[in-house]
Design a protein around this motif. Structure first.
Motif, PDB file in Angstrom:
ATOM      1  N   PRO A   6    -117.385   6.389  23.993  1.00  0.00           N
ATOM      2  CA  PRO A   6    -117.147   7.016  25.271  1.00  0.00           C
ATOM      3  C   PRO A   6    -117.536   6.043  26.313  1.00  0.00           C
ATOM      4  O   PRO A   6    -116.729   5.793  27.216  1.00  0.00           O
ATOM      5  N   ASP A   7    -118.590   5.614  26.171  1.00  0.00           N
ATOM      6  CA  ASP A   7    -119.183   4.627  27.414  1.00  0.00           C
ATOM      7  C   ASP A   7    -118.744   3.499  27.642  1.00  0.00           C
ATOM      8  O   ASP A   7    -118.495   2.611  28.739  1.00  0.00           O
ATOM      9  N   VAL A   8    -117.765   3.072  26.569  1.00  0.00           N
ATOM     10  CA  VAL A   8    -117.521   1.408  26.642  1.00  0.00           C
ATOM     11  C   VAL A   8    -115.805   1.578  26.999  1.00  0.00           C
ATOM     12  O   VAL A   8    -115.006   2.151  26.066  1.00  0.00           O
ATOM     13  N   THR A   9    -115.426   0.925  28.157  1.00  0.00           N
ATOM     14  CA  THR A   9    -114.092   1.190  28.441  1.00  0.00           C
ATOM     15  C   THR A   9    -113.289  -0.078  28.827  1.00  0.00           C
ATOM     16  O   THR A   9    -112.185  -0.075  29.106  1.00  0.00           O
ATOM     17  N   ALA A  10    -114.008  -1.042  28.740  1.00  0.00           N
ATOM     18  CA  ALA A  10    -113.339  -2.390  28.815  1.00  0.00           C
ATOM     19  C   ALA A  10    -113.986  -3.483  28.193  1.00  0.00           C
ATOM     20  O   ALA A  10    -115.242  -3.544  27.854  1.00  0.00           O
ATOM     21  N   VAL A  11    -113.149  -4.226  27.146  1.00  0.00           N
ATOM     22  CA  VAL A  11    -113.791  -5.122  26.191  1.00  0.00           C
ATOM     23  C   VAL A  11    -112.909  -6.469  26.395  1.00  0.00           C
ATOM     24  O   VAL A  11    -111.629  -6.352  26.617  1.00  0.00           O
ATOM     25  N   VAL A  12    -113.697  -7.585  26.362  1.00  0.00           N
ATOM     26  CA  VAL A  12    -113.049  -8.930  26.315  1.00  0.00           C
ATOM     27  C   VAL A  12    -113.624  -9.630  24.765  1.00  0.00           C
ATOM     28  O   VAL A  12    -114.720  -9.640  24.709  1.00  0.00           O
ATOM     29  N   THR A  13    -112.332  -9.965  24.106  1.00  0.00           N
ATOM     30  CA  THR A  13    -112.701 -10.489  22.683  1.00  0.00           C
ATOM     31  C   THR A  13    -111.718 -11.456  22.122  1.00  0.00           C
ATOM     32  O   THR A  13    -110.786 -11.914  22.963  1.00  0.00           O
TER      33      THR A  13
END
Length: 362
Positions: free
Chosen positions: A186-193
């Motif tokens: 739940p704490d991760v709301t944005a990712v770039v990969t």
């Protein structure tokens, strides 16, 4: 499958000093004519052809033509492959344009892009949880591999909506091996990969792609670079690399059984299947023909891109300790023009070997 192309190692004075003390740091003046060469490569959609060419005897065919030997060596760790090249253990390496500037060039090793193989055209993406507009990234923590091309993509994305990393978001450095699992928390709301991780994350119903590399076409470039002095003293090495590459390109792009077999083998070797590999190819602008690569490298895109890349690297302290500006390292282009310090050119784009391939003069 875990693609390992996209890490960016932060060059330090310690690394350069250590390699020099060890006697393995390659300076252009040290090169000399020789018969045996080594190319380091790591797994990525656009670099799988090197392994296939070695397995199918294409590498040996072209090396034999020029009376040399070429050893194609796979690395599971991309950073290590580029560091080993920088230290002089390899004559050539597969590398992105950004890493070629930040690692060997910033470290003092003069390098030349012999093959401009492709650029990312959607393989890299910014994704938000439950939000469908890039502007919604404001105030969020963004998980990515710090100092990688994902970091560069984020900077370019933020620029497009008049935001900055310093003011509007917080980068959370995360290993690529952990990004998919992190997304499910739940704490991760944005990712770039990058793919195939992008495809995995987008399987989540709450994942929304808000920016990708197709919006900055031609900026994340995949290359085969060689030590410039080695290349100058051994031009047949460059000719052989071009011959290997474009024979393999013709084979893998063919719409026949042989082409399908080649792509299937490359997919399997990279940890996926034909469908998975072709999905990655669809998000990659491969230059299957030498004249396509020539048009790109002779055009305005590389010059504009490398200026942006140099600015990003300087802002993040990745052009070497004490670099006074983004122009500290000179970059040369096929038309003879230079960006940066013309007295300190350490990264070069050449059209010589690709032109020879296009003209049938290899």
């Amino acid at each position: 499958m875990m693609t390992t192309r996209r890490f960016l190692a932060k060059i330090t004075a310690g690394f350069v000093a250590a390699t020099m003390l060890a006697g393995s740091f390659t300076l252009p003046a040290m090169a000399a004519p020789k018969k045996e060469f080594k190319l380091a490569w790591s797994i990525y959609v656009g670099w799988m052809p090197w392994q296939y060419a070695a397995e199918q005897g294409i590498v040996k065919k072209w090396a034999d033509k020029y009376g040399i030997k070429i050893d194609v060596v796979q690395f599971n760790d991309y950073v290590e492959s580029v560091n080993q090249y920088t230290a002089g253990a390899f004559d050539a390496v597969t590398v992105t344009n950004m890493d070629a500037l930040s690692i060997p060039a910033a470290g003092g090793v003069d390098s030349t892009a012999v093959i401009v193989g492709d650029f990312s055209n959607g393989n890299d993406a910014v994704m938000l949880k439950g939000k469908d507009k890039l502007a919604d990234i404001k105030g969020q923590k963004v998980n990515l591999v710090e100092f990688s091309v994902s970091h560069y993509l984020l900077a370019r994305a933020l620029e497009s909506v008049k935001m900055t990393e310093a003011k509007d978001i917080k980068v959370v450095s995360t290993s690529d091996a952990d990004l998919v699992a992190a997304w499910s928390t739940p704490d991760v709301t944005a990712v770039v990969t990058w793919n195939p991780l992008v495809a995995e994350i987008l399987k989540s119903p709450d994942a929304k792609k808000v920016f990708d590399s197709s919006q900055i076409p031609g900026e994340i470039i995949d290359l085969a670079v060689a030590n410039s002095a080695v290349l100058k003293d051994n031009p047949n090495f460059g000719k052989a690399l071009a011959g290997i590459w474009y024979e393999t390109m013709a084979l893998m792009s063919a719409k026949d059984a042989a082409g399908t077999a080649a792509r299937t083998a490359m997919g399997k070797a990279s940890g996926t299947d034909l469908a998975g590999y072709e999905a990655q190819l669809a998000a990659t602008r491969m230059f299957y023909k030498a004249d396509e690569a020539l048009a790109f490298v002779r055009g305005p895109e590389p010059k504009a891109t490398m200026k942006k890349v140099a600015g990003f690297l300087f802002d993040h302290g990745l052009l070497g300790n004490g670099a006074p500006s983004a122009e500290a390292v000179g970059i040369a282009f096929p038309d003879g023009s230079t960006y940066g310090d013309a007295k300190n050119v350490k990264f070069r784009f050449t059209d010589s070997f690709m032109a020879a391939a296009a003209e049938g003069k290899l």
